[in-house]
Design a protein around this motif. Structure first.
Motif, PDB file in Angstrom:
ATOM      1  N   PHE A 174       2.931   5.873  -2.896  1.00 38.52           N
ATOM      2  CA  PHE A 174       4.282   6.740  -3.145  1.00 38.52           C
ATOM      3  C   PHE A 174       4.461   6.950  -4.640  1.00 38.52           C
ATOM      4  N   LEU A 175       4.036   5.829  -5.436  1.00 40.33           N
ATOM      5  CA  LEU A 175       4.360   6.119  -6.925  1.00 40.33           C
ATOM      6  C   LEU A 175       3.261   6.745  -7.413  1.00 40.33           C
ATOM      7  N   VAL A 176       1.972   6.510  -7.064  1.00 42.29           N
ATOM      8  CA  VAL A 176       0.862   7.321  -7.543  1.00 42.29           C
ATOM      9  C   VAL A 176       1.126   8.754  -7.158  1.00 42.29           C
ATOM     10  N   GLY A 177       1.481   9.223  -5.970  1.00 43.75           N
ATOM     11  CA  GLY A 177       1.745  10.624  -5.256  1.00 43.75           C
ATOM     12  C   GLY A 177       2.756  11.304  -6.349  1.00 43.75           C
ATOM     13  N   PHE A 178       4.114  10.685  -6.317  1.00 44.12           N
ATOM     14  CA  PHE A 178       4.932  10.881  -7.245  1.00 44.12           C
ATOM     15  C   PHE A 178       4.539  11.402  -8.722  1.00 44.12           C
ATOM     16  N   ALA A 233      13.812   1.717  -7.831  1.00 44.15           N
ATOM     17  CA  ALA A 233      13.551   1.013  -6.478  1.00 44.15           C
ATOM     18  C   ALA A 233      12.429   0.653  -5.820  1.00 44.15           C
ATOM     19  N   ALA A 234      11.504   1.746  -6.227  1.00 46.72           N
ATOM     20  CA  ALA A 234      10.258   1.575  -5.732  1.00 46.72           C
ATOM     21  C   ALA A 234       9.232   0.488  -6.414  1.00 46.72           C
ATOM     22  N   LEU A 235       9.836   0.681  -7.672  1.00 48.43           N
ATOM     23  CA  LEU A 235       8.915  -0.344  -8.355  1.00 48.43           C
ATOM     24  C   LEU A 235       9.511  -1.687  -8.332  1.00 48.43           C
ATOM     25  N   ALA A 236      10.690  -2.018  -8.149  1.00 49.45           N
ATOM     26  CA  ALA A 236      11.392  -3.173  -7.871  1.00 49.45           C
ATOM     27  C   ALA A 236      10.868  -3.765  -6.585  1.00 49.45           C
ATOM     28  N   PHE A 237      10.670  -3.049  -5.582  1.00 50.14           N
ATOM     29  CA  PHE A 237      10.249  -3.475  -4.201  1.00 50.14           C
ATOM     30  C   PHE A 237       8.910  -3.888  -4.297  1.00 50.14           C
ATOM     31  N   LEU A 238       8.152  -3.027  -5.019  1.00 51.45           N
ATOM     32  CA  LEU A 238       6.757  -3.625  -5.342  1.00 51.45           C
ATOM     33  C   LEU A 238       6.620  -4.879  -5.689  1.00 51.45           C
ATOM     34  N   CYS A 239       7.340  -5.215  -7.111  1.00 57.33           N
ATOM     35  CA  CYS A 239       7.218  -6.441  -7.777  1.00 57.33           C
ATOM     36  C   CYS A 239       7.695  -7.299  -6.813  1.00 57.33           C
ATOM     37  N   ILE A 240       8.875  -7.210  -5.900  1.00 60.85           N
ATOM     38  CA  ILE A 240       9.313  -8.407  -5.054  1.00 60.85           C
ATOM     39  C   ILE A 240       8.353  -8.698  -3.970  1.00 60.85           C
ATOM     40  N   ARG A 241       7.606  -7.446  -3.436  1.00 65.11           N
ATOM     41  CA  ARG A 241       6.753  -7.925  -2.418  1.00 65.11           C
ATOM     42  C   ARG A 241       5.599  -8.669  -3.042  1.00 65.11           C
ATOM     43  N   ALA A 246      -5.635  12.267 -11.274  1.00 67.31           N
ATOM     44  CA  ALA A 246      -6.120  12.147  -9.984  1.00 67.31           C
ATOM     45  C   ALA A 246      -7.427  11.546  -9.732  1.00 67.31           C
ATOM     46  N   PHE A 247      -8.027  11.913 -10.648  1.00 69.49           N
ATOM     47  CA  PHE A 247      -9.689  11.370 -10.727  1.00 69.49           C
ATOM     48  C   PHE A 247      -9.552   9.806 -10.715  1.00 69.49           C
ATOM     49  N   PHE A 248      -8.713   9.293 -11.845  1.00 71.65           N
ATOM     50  CA  PHE A 248      -8.682   7.822 -11.934  1.00 71.65           C
ATOM     51  C   PHE A 248      -8.070   7.345 -10.750  1.00 71.65           C
ATOM     52  N   ALA A 249      -7.102   8.002  -9.980  1.00 74.58           N
ATOM     53  CA  ALA A 249      -6.501   7.333  -8.969  1.00 74.58           C
ATOM     54  C   ALA A 249      -7.379   7.380  -7.762  1.00 74.58           C
ATOM     55  N   VAL A 250      -8.195   8.403  -7.536  1.00 78.06           N
ATOM     56  CA  VAL A 250      -9.199   8.133  -6.528  1.00 78.06           C
ATOM     57  C   VAL A 250     -10.031   7.019  -6.598  1.00 78.06           C
ATOM     58  N   ILE A 251     -10.599   6.964  -7.866  1.00 79.87           N
ATOM     59  CA  ILE A 251     -11.623   5.682  -8.279  1.00 79.87           C
ATOM     60  C   ILE A 251     -10.567   4.257  -8.070  1.00 79.87           C
ATOM     61  N   GLY A 252      -9.497   4.406  -8.361  1.00 84.36           N
ATOM     62  CA  GLY A 252      -8.732   3.023  -8.560  1.00 84.36           C
ATOM     63  C   GLY A 252      -8.472   2.855  -7.156  1.00 84.36           C
ATOM     64  N   ILE A 253      -8.035   3.672  -6.399  1.00 78.90           N
ATOM     65  CA  ILE A 253      -7.441   3.341  -4.926  1.00 78.90           C
ATOM     66  C   ILE A 253      -8.794   2.872  -4.421  1.00 78.90           C
ATOM     67  N   ALA A 254      -9.825   3.439  -4.530  1.00 80.95           N
ATOM     68  CA  ALA A 254     -11.233   2.896  -3.876  1.00 80.95           C
ATOM     69  C   ALA A 254     -11.596   1.355  -4.095  1.00 80.95           C
ATOM     70  N   GLY A 255     -11.321   1.325  -5.519  1.00 85.91           N
ATOM     71  CA  GLY A 255     -11.594  -0.002  -6.130  1.00 85.91           C
ATOM     72  C   GLY A 255     -10.700  -1.018  -5.504  1.00 85.91           C
ATOM     73  N   MET A 256      -9.432  -0.633  -5.481  1.00 88.80           N
ATOM     74  CA  MET A 256      -8.185  -1.646  -4.840  1.00 88.80           C
ATOM     75  C   MET A 256      -8.672  -1.974  -3.605  1.00 88.80           C
ATOM     76  N   MET A 257      -8.959  -0.975  -2.693  1.00 85.87           N
ATOM     77  CA  MET A 257      -9.417  -1.391  -1.233  1.00 85.87           C
ATOM     78  C   MET A 257     -10.852  -2.243  -1.216  1.00 85.87           C
ATOM     79  N   ILE A 258     -11.607  -1.989  -1.831  1.00 92.35           N
ATOM     80  CA  ILE A 258     -12.900  -2.741  -1.881  1.00 92.35           C
ATOM     81  C   ILE A 258     -12.496  -4.229  -2.388  1.00 92.35           C
ATOM     82  N   LEU A 263       0.750  -1.232  -0.011  1.00 92.55           N
ATOM     83  CA  LEU A 263       0.132  -0.100   0.093  1.00 92.55           C
ATOM     84  C   LEU A 263       0.786   1.133   0.070  1.00 92.55           C
ATOM     85  N   PHE A 264       1.938   1.263   0.750  1.00 93.41           N
ATOM     86  CA  PHE A 264       2.788   2.088   0.765  1.00 93.41           C
ATOM     87  C   PHE A 264       3.521   2.730  -0.121  1.00 93.41           C
ATOM     88  N   LEU A 265       4.122   1.840  -1.156  1.00 96.68           N
ATOM     89  CA  LEU A 265       4.613   1.865  -2.530  1.00 96.68           C
ATOM     90  C   LEU A 265       3.672   2.243  -3.343  1.00 96.68           C
TER      91      LEU A 265
END
Length: 371
Positions: free
Chosen positions: A16-20, A283-291, A48-60, A11-13
């Protein structure tokens, strides 16, 4: 089964990627956005519009126990059939872009069914593999699995979107390999790759695709216009140096790479935040894939493992292809950089994929954080 806490590292990664990515996209449009869309925050607001919808869908989706798909198997196959139907619809009323007819117009926005097909394929193929794993290497079962993978790849190829075909093929091959495909099938396929490449080059690739490949291996044989975008991208990255010129620099990236907010966003990152910023993003993308891969290795059952492997393969191959395109070591085939490139459907697909991975983690029945 009692659900456990969410995987906060993933979730943090993602956040971070979305915000950046939002900051970077605002930077691209703040330089020349008024000339393109009469709005210097155009890409920021859209993403940002798609991010809000996407993150909400992701959590659901993360809250839904993925095991329910074993009982509601008809539903996931219905969704898969629906995405295939939408893909077929593009051949009738689809909108063409960059030589590929892959978009469905929906009023002021457009929708790319092949992106949604990635996730529906991962889930249905994971279910298919989990049902036949013990008989995977029997010719009949393997043929049915290959048909399952060939249908979406074939249809997307007919659209002219070979970048997505390559992503789908890697997803298919990765999941099949992890499921236990025998080397008696793998070795012959590897041996057949060189002659298949020769046949593909001589009888199936058009001049445009050939030139994109030649631009990498023999650039002197193609017109400079073919390599122009990648050349501009390399200039952009080199211009950033070690620390970059600043996210809101006065001289913007648009003088180098057109439509930089899409496939070539990494070149803009290189110019604005430099080599150090590029390493941080990678590094953030790599750590996300590793996780994601870690969660696959510690999933409760085969269904969860195969789903995570599919999402991992989808993200990893997109990152590799996109960075390779920007660095001039791979042909330009229209593959976006996860969570950073502008795009509605492609970004939404990633949120759905991460949501399913989080579901596997939360309903694993054990604490995978320290597994």
């Amino acid at each position: 089964m009692r659900a456990q806490a969410i995987d906060y590292s993933i979730l943090f990664l993602v956040l971070f990627l979305v915000g950046f990515g939002l900051v970077i996209l605002y930077s691209t449009s703040s330089y020349k956005g008024s000339l393109l869309h009469n709005d210097t925050a155009y890409w920021l607001k859209k993403q940002a519009f798609f991010a809000v919808i996407g993150i909400a869908g992701m959590m659901i989706i993360s809250k839904l126990d993925y095991h329910i798909w074993k009982k509601k198997w008809w539903f996931i196959w219905a969704v898969y059939g629906g995405t295939i139907a939408l893909l077929l619809l593009t051949f009738v009323i689809g909108a063409a872009s960059h030589g590929s007819k892959r978009w469905l117009p929906l009023g002021p926005v457009s929708f790319q069914p092949s992106e949604l097909l990635k996730i529906s394929f991962i889930i249905t193929f994971a279910y298919h593999l989990s049902k036949v794993k013990d008989q995977l290497n029997r010719p009949k079962q393997l043929l049915l699995l290959c048909i399952h993978g060939a249908i979406p790849c074939g249809l997307i190829h007919l659209q002219g979107d070979d970048g997505t075909v390559l992503v789908m093929a890697v997803i298919f091959a990765s999941m099949l390999f992890v499921a236990g495909l025998s080397w008696k099938y793998i070795v012959p396929v590897l041996v057949m790759i060189p002659p298949a490449a020769v046949v593909l080059w001589n009888f199936f690739l058009d001049d445009d695709k050939k030139n994109r490949i030649l631009a990498i291996i023999r650039p002197e044989l193609v017109d400079s216009a073919i390599t122009w975008q990648q050349d501009r991208g390399l200039i952009s990255i080199g211009n950033g140096g070690l620390w970059g010129n600043g996210i809101f620099m006065e001289t913007g990236q648009f003088r180098y790479v057109p439509e930089v907010y899409n496939d070539f966003i990494f070149t803009y990152i290189g110019e604005t935040v430099g080599f150090i910023g590029c390493i941080a993003v990678l590094a953030a993308l790599a750590f996300l894939c590793i996780r994601i891969l870690h969660n696959a290795l510690h999933a409760l059952d085969d269904l969860g493992k195969f789903i995570c492997v599919g999402v991992f393969a989808m993200m990893a191959i997109q990152i590799i292809i996109n960075i390779g395109m920007c660095l001039g070591v791979l042909p330009v085939i229209g593959v976006t950089l996860p969570f950073l490139s502008a795009g509605g459907t492609s970004t939404g697909t990633l949120y759905l994929g991460i949501g399913v991975v989080l579901s596997v983690y939360m309903h694993s029945g054990k604490d995978m954080l320290f597994a």
